[in-house]
Design a protein around this motif. Structure first.
Motif, PDB file in Angstrom:
ATOM      1  N   GLU A  44       0.407   9.074  -5.800  1.00 43.71           N
ATOM      2  CA  GLU A  44       0.339  10.449  -5.311  1.00 43.71           C
ATOM      3  C   GLU A  44       1.506  11.312  -5.784  1.00 43.71           C
ATOM      4  OE1 GLU A  44      -2.242  11.627  -3.764  1.00 43.71           O
ATOM      5  OE2 GLU A  44      -3.239   9.691  -3.701  1.00 43.71           O
ATOM      6  N   GLY A  45       2.453  10.721  -6.548  1.00 44.17           N
ATOM      7  CA  GLY A  45       3.593  11.488  -7.032  1.00 44.17           C
ATOM      8  C   GLY A  45       3.227  12.691  -7.880  1.00 44.17           C
ATOM      9  N   THR A  53       0.824  -1.203   0.000  1.00 46.13           N
ATOM     10  CA  THR A  53       0.000   0.000   0.000  1.00 46.13           C
ATOM     11  C   THR A  53       0.861   1.257   0.000  1.00 46.13           C
ATOM     12  OG1 THR A  53      -1.744  -1.176   1.200  1.00 46.13           O
ATOM     13  CG2 THR A  53      -1.848   1.226   1.210  1.00 46.13           C
ATOM     14  N   SER A  54       1.916   1.265   0.804  1.00 48.95           N
ATOM     15  CA  SER A  54       2.806   2.425   0.860  1.00 48.95           C
ATOM     16  C   SER A  54       3.486   2.666  -0.481  1.00 48.95           C
ATOM     17  CB  SER A  54       3.867   2.224   1.946  1.00 48.95           C
ATOM     18  OG  SER A  54       3.278   2.155   3.222  1.00 48.95           O
ATOM     19  N   LEU A  55       3.953   1.597  -1.105  1.00 51.94           N
ATOM     20  CA  LEU A  55       4.626   1.726  -2.397  1.00 51.94           C
ATOM     21  C   LEU A  55       3.674   2.261  -3.460  1.00 51.94           C
ATOM     22  CD1 LEU A  55       7.038   1.247  -4.273  1.00 51.94           C
ATOM     23  CD2 LEU A  55       6.290  -1.124  -4.532  1.00 51.94           C
ATOM     24  N   VAL A  56       2.487   1.663  -3.564  1.00 48.31           N
ATOM     25  CA  VAL A  56       1.526   2.104  -4.565  1.00 48.31           C
ATOM     26  C   VAL A  56       1.054   3.531  -4.271  1.00 48.31           C
ATOM     27  CG1 VAL A  56      -0.772   1.663  -5.541  1.00 48.31           C
ATOM     28  CG2 VAL A  56       0.797  -0.232  -5.143  1.00 48.31           C
ATOM     29  N   TYR A  57       0.895   3.867  -2.988  1.00 44.16           N
ATOM     30  CA  TYR A  57       0.494   5.219  -2.610  1.00 44.16           C
ATOM     31  C   TYR A  57       1.516   6.242  -3.117  1.00 44.16           C
ATOM     32  CZ  TYR A  57      -0.785   9.232   0.292  1.00 44.16           C
ATOM     33  OH  TYR A  57      -1.145  10.483   0.724  1.00 44.16           O
ATOM     34  N   VAL A  65      -1.179  -0.861 -13.072  1.00 42.70           N
ATOM     35  CA  VAL A  65      -2.238   0.151 -13.060  1.00 42.70           C
ATOM     36  C   VAL A  65      -1.724   1.454 -12.464  1.00 42.70           C
ATOM     37  CG1 VAL A  65      -4.468   0.753 -12.033  1.00 42.70           C
ATOM     38  CG2 VAL A  65      -4.126  -1.511 -13.037  1.00 42.70           C
ATOM     39  N   ALA A  66      -0.977   1.343 -11.349  1.00 42.56           N
ATOM     40  CA  ALA A  66      -0.478   2.544 -10.679  1.00 42.56           C
ATOM     41  C   ALA A  66       0.478   3.333 -11.570  1.00 42.56           C
ATOM     42  CB  ALA A  66       0.223   2.151  -9.368  1.00 42.56           C
ATOM     43  N   VAL A  67       1.394   2.632 -12.230  1.00 44.00           N
ATOM     44  CA  VAL A  67       2.399   3.326 -13.036  1.00 44.00           C
ATOM     45  C   VAL A  67       1.776   3.975 -14.266  1.00 44.00           C
ATOM     46  CG1 VAL A  67       4.434   2.982 -14.485  1.00 44.00           C
ATOM     47  CG2 VAL A  67       4.345   1.946 -12.219  1.00 44.00           C
ATOM     48  N   VAL A  68       0.988   3.209 -15.035  1.00 43.48           N
ATOM     49  CA  VAL A  68       0.426   3.788 -16.260  1.00 43.48           C
ATOM     50  C   VAL A  68      -0.595   4.874 -15.922  1.00 43.48           C
ATOM     51  CG1 VAL A  68      -1.567   2.245 -16.633  1.00 43.48           C
ATOM     52  CG2 VAL A  68      -0.332   3.181 -18.594  1.00 43.48           C
ATOM     53  N   GLY A  69      -1.353   4.697 -14.842  1.00 42.71           N
ATOM     54  CA  GLY A  69      -2.307   5.726 -14.450  1.00 42.71           C
ATOM     55  C   GLY A  69      -1.630   7.005 -14.007  1.00 42.71           C
ATOM     56  N   THR A  70      -0.486   6.855 -13.340  1.00 35.33           N
ATOM     57  CA  THR A  70       0.265   8.024 -12.894  1.00 35.33           C
ATOM     58  C   THR A  70       0.818   8.807 -14.082  1.00 35.33           C
ATOM     59  OG1 THR A  70       0.868   6.963 -10.804  1.00 35.33           O
ATOM     60  CG2 THR A  70       2.282   8.751 -11.569  1.00 35.33           C
TER      61      THR A  70
END
Length: 487
Positions: A222-223, A214-218, A412-417
């Motif tokens: 949020e970057g 969770t911390s890593l994906v957060y 999902v996190a990387v491409v969405g960011t």
């Protein structure tokens, strides 16, 4: 004495289909929400781009983090009970999401659904393995694997239909009676299996793993809105590193850890786990942008966008058998590395798509990704199992599935960011379609670059042909197979 010394009742064909239906629904909900992102973005919830990402990732983070301990709970206290509990949580989480009046409630509901899925997946496989005679076990496992593979297609089609003929809430409301019907069918058709009283969950390890993910994906999500050098983002990454270190230390010291870090001394297992996570990193990054591209840029209605993903299943159905033959002939390395490289190539091809790209050509790009996925998946699974001793091959199944879900969450996190950064807006809507295509291209190129770099490490870690299992059948605990499936 074998933990399966008790004589278990047989598994009927109807019970097998019910278990596979549970698997299909659990896997389908990983992808279904992707089709409804445009509706969610324009809904009265007014979610930010980061909240949209959390609505997708909350499910897979909890799913991945609880998968192994949920399997241990089922082994110890009863697999049928664990499956029924999982279906109950699944329905409760879906109802919570359907009733959501704020993004946080939607995200919380998705997390509860993920906890239910974590109970469903290992319980179904365990029931299947322990209740199926050895002569029929490989066929039953193939059916289970097919159901898991078709889950992505079912999720895309189901999400598309829900969005076409209703609202985003329709999808979650549809899951509630579906889960109830499946629970009734399981209660009536699935027999109980012998429990393994020698297993135990690891709550501390489970908590550390979920918190670290969770911390890593957060930090990744949020970057863009807060800045990569902000105190919030740096704290998230730092906390994730500390929690992963604590998880590793705990695993080395605990009597029965969730995951013993010493298993990663095997370079083949490290490479196989990385390869599986990498493949699903690329695949779910594609899932996240695909529905938005087809709706925002190509103007497809949501139902058609759900069906348009079908070409992605062709290679997944055709290539595994070919890949298995090539693996026997040439070994794990060229098949696993080649398949991952083809996925990377396919993502680069999709990154060239814009409003003028014909769908027929786009479908060809999907076929390339599909072929790479179908080619490398069996070899990477064998790499994980081959890196473990025979009596621990059951761990390979849990590790294999957990790696898939972790890779999906990060993809999902990387491409969405990157998408949120490139679109220049916190809310990607149809009005920003012109900015979406170039932002999608940037996101998929980043994902492809990460995937291709990881492929190099996978190739370096895998070598030779898969290890032949010379252990006599009677020397292996009943219900544990060399395919990585375990009770």
């Amino acid at each position: 004495m074998s933990p399966y010394a008790q004589k278990a009742p047989g598994l009927t064909r109807a019970a097998l289909y019910v278990l596979c239906a549970c698997v299909l629904v659990a896997q389908g909900m990983v992808a279904a929400v992707n089709l409804l992102i445009p509706q969610l973005a324009a809904s009265t919830l007014h979610p930010s781009s980061s909240e949209l990402l959390w609505a997708v990732d909350a499910y897979v983070i909890v799913f991945a983090g609880l998968l192994i301990p949920a399997g241990a709970l089922g082994d110890r206290f009863g697999r049928k009970g664990a499956l029924l509990t999982g279906l109950g949580l699944f329905a409760a989480g879906a109802a919570t999401s359907a009733l959501a009046t704020a993004p946080a409630v939607l995200i919380a509901g998705r997390g509860v659904c993920g906890a239910g899925a974590a109970l469903i997946m290992p319980a179904t496989m365990s029931l299947l393995v322990t209740l199926t005679p050895p002569a029929r076990r490989s066929q039953a496992l193939a059916t289970w694997t097919l159901a898991a593979g078709l889950g992505g297609l079912a999720g895309n089609v189901g999400g598309g239909l829900a969005g076409q003929f209703g609202t985003w809430r329709s999808l979650f409301w549809a899951v509630v009676p579906l889960a109830a019907l499946l629970a009734l069918a399981v209660a009536r058709l699935a027999p109980r299996s012998p429990e393994r009283t020698d297993t135990a969950p690891d709550p501390v390890g489970s908590l550390l793993l979920v918190a670290a993910l969770t911390s890593l994906v957060y930090g990744i999500i949020e970057g863009p809105p807060h800045g990569w050098g902000s105190a919030r983002v740096l704290t998230a990454f730092g906390l994730g590193a500390v929690l992963l270190t604590a998880f590793t230390v705990h695993g080395l010291r605990a009597t029965r850890p969730l995951l013993d870090p010493r298993i990663f001394a095997s370079p083949v297992l490290r490479a196989g786990t990385l390869g599986i996570a990498t493949a699903f990193f690329g695949l779910f990054a594609l899932f996240y942008v695909n529905s938005q591209y087809l709706q925002y840029v190509k103007g497809f209605p949501v139902g058609l966008a759900g069906v348009a993903i079908v070409p992605l299943t062709v290679g997944m159905a055709v290539m595994p058998k070919i890949g298995a033959r090539w693996q026997d002939r040439y070994g794990i390395r060229p098949v696993a590395g080649g398949g991952l490289a083809v996925i990377g190539l396919g993502l680069l091809l999709v990154s060239t798509a814009d409003g003028s790209t014909p769908y027929a050509l786009y479908a060809v790009y999907l076929l390339v990704i599909s072929a790479g996925t179908g080619l490398c998946a069996p070899a990477l699974t064998v790499a994980v199992v081959a890196g473990l001793p025979a009596h621990r091959s059951g761990l390979g199944s849990g590790l294999n599935t957990a790696a898939r879900e972790i890779g999906a969450a990060l993809g999902v996190a990387v491409v969405g960011t990157v998408l949120a950064s490139g679109s220049g807006t916190d809310h990607v809507t149809a009005g920003h379609a012109a900015a979406f295509a170039p932002a999608m291209s940037d996101g998929l190129r980043v994902v492809a670059a990460v995937l291709l770099v990881a492929t190099v490490f996978v190739v370096l870690g895998t070598s030779g042909r898969p290890r032949r299992d010379t252990e006599p059948a009677e020397g292996r605990p009943e219900g544990v197979t060399r395919t990585g499936a375990s009770a």
